[in-house]
Design a protein around this motif. Structure first.
Motif: not given
Ligand SMILES: C[S@@+](CC[C@H](N)C(=O)[O-])C[C@H]1O[C@@H](n2cnc3c(N)ncnc32)[C@H](O)[C@@H]1O
Ligand SMILES: Nc1nc2[nH]cc(C(=O)O)c2c(=O)[nH]1
Ligand code: SF4
Ligand SMILES: [Mg+2]
Length: 221
Positions: A156, A158, A171, A180, A184-185, A203, A206-209
């Motif tokens: 992961e 972070k 990015e 890729n 991704v937190y 988040c 970009k549909n990250w956490r």
């Protein structure tokens, strides 16, 4: 020998393992130089502050005291303290300045799972089963570069953020390394309201956490 800043049992407060009872092994020494680092007491390895292992375990407050310990001594310490957690988080400082194979292998043999928190600027020397959290440090004062090999090894990512620039740098790193990552937190720097809003908005976009440092909101270590 590993240089130990502190050992304590708590709840993992960050990223995928949030909520997991964990033994934290904090190693001494880091040359990366993040201006907002919340563990600056681990940066220098000064022989004046060398103490016994017991003294690093019984810390009541942050300090730059550290002790030498072998993998066997670390395991024996966990056993003698009567910890119940079976997950071990190795952090620092920068833990990847050490070969983590001996301690991780020994812990795995005794039924523990392991996780490393690293800046990604040193080669990761650890077994396959170890969960690797890379928190890539871009353009920090120490002048260290994030290695493509650590980005590839990461389970992961972070990334601490406070400004839009931090998102852009992340990015660019993905593009430069061709990695890729699936997980991704974004972690707001120092619980700042503006940093937290930036992390939430990014988040969602970009549909990250989102990783907030749960322990800091709870006032636990
Ligand atoms: C103190 S570092 C130690 C491990 C390693 N040197 C690293 O940077 O990953 C542990 C984690 O805390 C994060 N961190 C440090 N200071 C922070 C702060 N002020 N706010 C949010 N996260 C922070 C780091 O990015 C890293 O993910
Ligand atoms: N509870 C708790 N969770 C954490 N996750 C990462 C930490 C770190 O300092 O590396 C940390 C820490 O210091 N405490
Ligand atoms: S790499 Fe980690 S320990 Fe080192 S200065 Fe940055 S946040 Fe702190
Ligand atoms: Mg911490």
């Amino acid at each position: 020998m590993y240089k130990i800043n502190e050992v304590f049992e708590t709840i993992q407060g960050e990223a995928s393992f949030t909520g997991t009872p964990s033994i934290f092994l904090r190693l001494q020494g880091c040359p990366v130089g993040c201006s907002w680092c919340d563990t600056k007491q681990t940066w220098d390895v000064d022989n004046v502050y060398k103490v016994s292992l017991d003294e690093t375990v019984e810390k009541k407050a942050d300090s730059d005291h550290w002790a030498n310990a072998s993998a066997e001594q670390i395991l024996a310490l966990f056993q003698s303290r009567g910890y119940t957690a079976k997950h071990v988080v190795i952090t620092g400082g920068e833990p990847c300045m050490f070969d983590l194979n001996p301690v991780c292998n020994l812990l795995h043999e005794h039924g523990f799972s392991t996780q490393i928190e690293t800046s990604g600027t040193f080669e990761i020397l650890a077994p396959e089963q170890t969960w690797v959290t890379v928190s890539p440090k871009i353009n920090m004062r120490g002048g260290y570069e994030v290695l493509t090999s650590t980005m590839k090894r990461a389970n992961e990512i972070k990334h601490p953020v406070a400004m839009q620039k931090h998102v852009e740098e992340l990015e660019e790193l993905f593009a430069k390394t061709g990695v890729n990552p699936k997980l991704v937190y974004l972690q707001p720097i120092s619980q700042k309201v503006s940093a937290t809003k930036l992390a939430i908005d990014t988040c969602i976009a970009k549909n990250w956490r989102l990783s907030i440092q749960v322990h800091k909101y709870l006032g636990i270590s």
